[in-house]
Design a protein around this motif. Sequence first.
Motif, PDB file in Angstrom:
ATOM      1  N   LYS A 161      58.794  42.987  66.968  1.00 15.02           N
ATOM      2  CA  LYS A 161      58.605  43.672  65.734  1.00 15.02           C
ATOM      3  C   LYS A 161      56.656  42.693  65.193  1.00 15.02           C
ATOM      4  O   LYS A 161      56.078  43.176  63.969  1.00 15.02           O
ATOM      5  CB  LYS A 161      59.207  42.917  64.865  1.00 15.02           C
TER       6      LYS A 161
ATOM      7  N   SER B  39      54.591  46.064  70.736  1.00 10.83           N
ATOM      8  CA  SER B  39      55.879  46.551  70.111  1.00 10.83           C
ATOM      9  C   SER B  39      57.400  47.444  70.672  1.00 10.83           C
ATOM     10  O   SER B  39      58.014  46.685  71.561  1.00 10.83           O
ATOM     11  CB  SER B  39      56.261  46.883  68.531  1.00 10.83           C
TER      12      SER B  39
ATOM     13  N   LYS C 181      54.020  44.674  63.252  1.00 16.71           N
ATOM     14  CA  LYS C 181      53.249  43.537  61.699  1.00 16.71           C
ATOM     15  C   LYS C 181      52.208  43.583  61.925  1.00 16.71           C
ATOM     16  O   LYS C 181      51.637  43.966  60.095  1.00 16.71           O
ATOM     17  CB  LYS C 181      54.962  42.786  60.723  1.00 16.71           C
TER      18      LYS C 181
END
Length: 674
Positions: free
Chosen positions: A45, A137, A49
């Motif tokens: 994650k 991810s 991001k």
Amino acid sequence: MRRLVAVLIVSAFLLSFFSFVLAAPAVAQTTADRCAASKFKSTGKSALKAHLCHAKAAKQGVPVDTACLIKAADKMASSFGKAEAKGGCVAPGNFAAVEAINDQLTADNVSALVHSGDAQSQACASSKRKAAGKNASAFLKCRSKAAKKAELVDPVCLSKGNAKRDAAFSKAEAKGGCATGGDSGAIGTAVDAAVTAVVAEVLAFCGDDIAGPTEACDGSDDSLCSGLCDSGCNCNTVCGNNIIEGLEECDGTDDAVCPGECLSSCICPGTCGNGVAEVGEECDDGGNVGGDGCTDDCRLEDTSALCAGVPSTSGTALDIELVGVFSSPVHVTAPPLDPSRVFIVEQGGVIRIVKDGVELATPYLDIDSIVLTGGERGLLSMAFHPDYESNGRFFVNYTREPDGATVVSRFTVSANPDIADDGSEQVLIVIPQPFSNHNGGQIAFGPDAMLYLGMGDGGGGGDPLEAGQDDTTLLAKMLRLDVDVDVPPYHAVPGDNPNAGAGLPLGLIWAKGVRNPWRFSFDRLTGDMFIGDVGQNVVEEVSYQPGTSSGGENYGWNDMEGSACFDPSSGCLTAGRELPIEEFTHSEGCSITGGHMYRGCALPDLAGTYFYSDFCAGFVRTFEVVAGVAINQADRSAEVGTSGSVSTFGEDARGELYIANLGGQVYRVVPDTP
């Protein structure tokens, strides 16, 4: 070019680890599996991001929002903390190492996926950066799923991630205007390697037949000491047992290579007096008399003979050699008259020695039980007393358990010169820290034999305590201590400090207005001080203090960030503020790592060249100084690229330069040879 052996070692490790992950039998789920699953998921994650932050910046044609990146890292740190609080993690306390891998992957992908400034190329770069983040991810989700179920990773899951990346890249290129093309495969390789490194950090443990980042060997994975790996994953080459093992040249009476001359470090000495400083010799001036800096048995008398017998190379072409792999190295140093040893400070609370090129199995100091580590906290630096050879004193800077306060304390060496007396600690100063970040961390002796300490502003972002210009706090200051004091508090205010009359502790203030002086150093020749001061949102800077200074400089924070106004953003107070000697903006990096002015022996033409880096961008740059002005700026990244996440520079006794990255590698800068 980088030394081939380092590449081969890394390649061999990655190959062996992939084989293990794909071939290991499924086992019943454990708390370690659940912990790993959680860490893989949160790392994925965070990677996504961070890539999305850079994708947005590319689309808008603006520098990346550092607050966006920090938010991603903070969420990951929180997730790691929660996973470890539940217990059972194989490798707790590894957030910083995993974050460094993520940061480097993001930096590498952003550097590869550039745009040319027009809207079409910006859109393409944005799409590709987003796809690269999704790829990382997806890979880590596959790992998380496998760990959660205590199963092998599903190759179909990995293939889907690659296919989606390929499709996204092809779609972006079909729209036209891309500044780069055909790069999906290269990005996939980078993602693959980074994920493998994350897996090694999270899952590798002693006994799994994988020599992980902090292990010298592990079972049959023992290339450094074939057949001599012990149960603690150390090379069981016991120097002093009269048996030549591993990389030893001799051992006590087992000395056929050099009969009767085996050194205590289990190597054979050179020939003293031949004018070449060989292994086992501190110097060799070709003579057989002392009194000239080098004794008749090739030992150093003073610093004047540090380069005696050391081969030198003309020119300034550089290369690097791998010294070793450690656990989150944050500082590299050596005693003043000891060219045979280099000391590596690990963030977790351990100091290790590399002696004559070989890492010693027993740590020099292990204080992990009293060190609060993680993020910007930990054991952050050490400094040897100028008279260490006679008094055995050295100093450390760490954040303590349980409150994270900064502690500077003194230790002494034990009867064994390679092991400190861990019961000898005398605490000099404790400085409370209101937040977990901006701890500064560097201590170093100046040419005046005083101990200097760099303190950050206490953290929180933007200097919420207004410490930079507050003369009633030690935060956001450069401090100067007289440590030749044998009674509590084991330090005093030097009589020539600018505000010495204030007494302890405020009389220790030497300069103010620094935000987070993570690394600073002194030029061995001139005494000039260079401070790598980490910026807020816009500017990273190298601040400068000439060796002739009597202190009292104000480097501007938080009125200013570098040469720019910060608070307020325009019309700030600039009078009496010292501007940086060098600076760069966050379009080029995000967190400066200050370095050293080169004054070593091996590259005399490089003398007077200052090295520094950026933790996020990973570049290595240099400049020279004339009359307090930086000149001849250069980028040396192509010669000494170290895979990024540069945590520190360091020097050995001779002034040769070292570079470490938080992922574990420590390199020595050497002349480039054909």
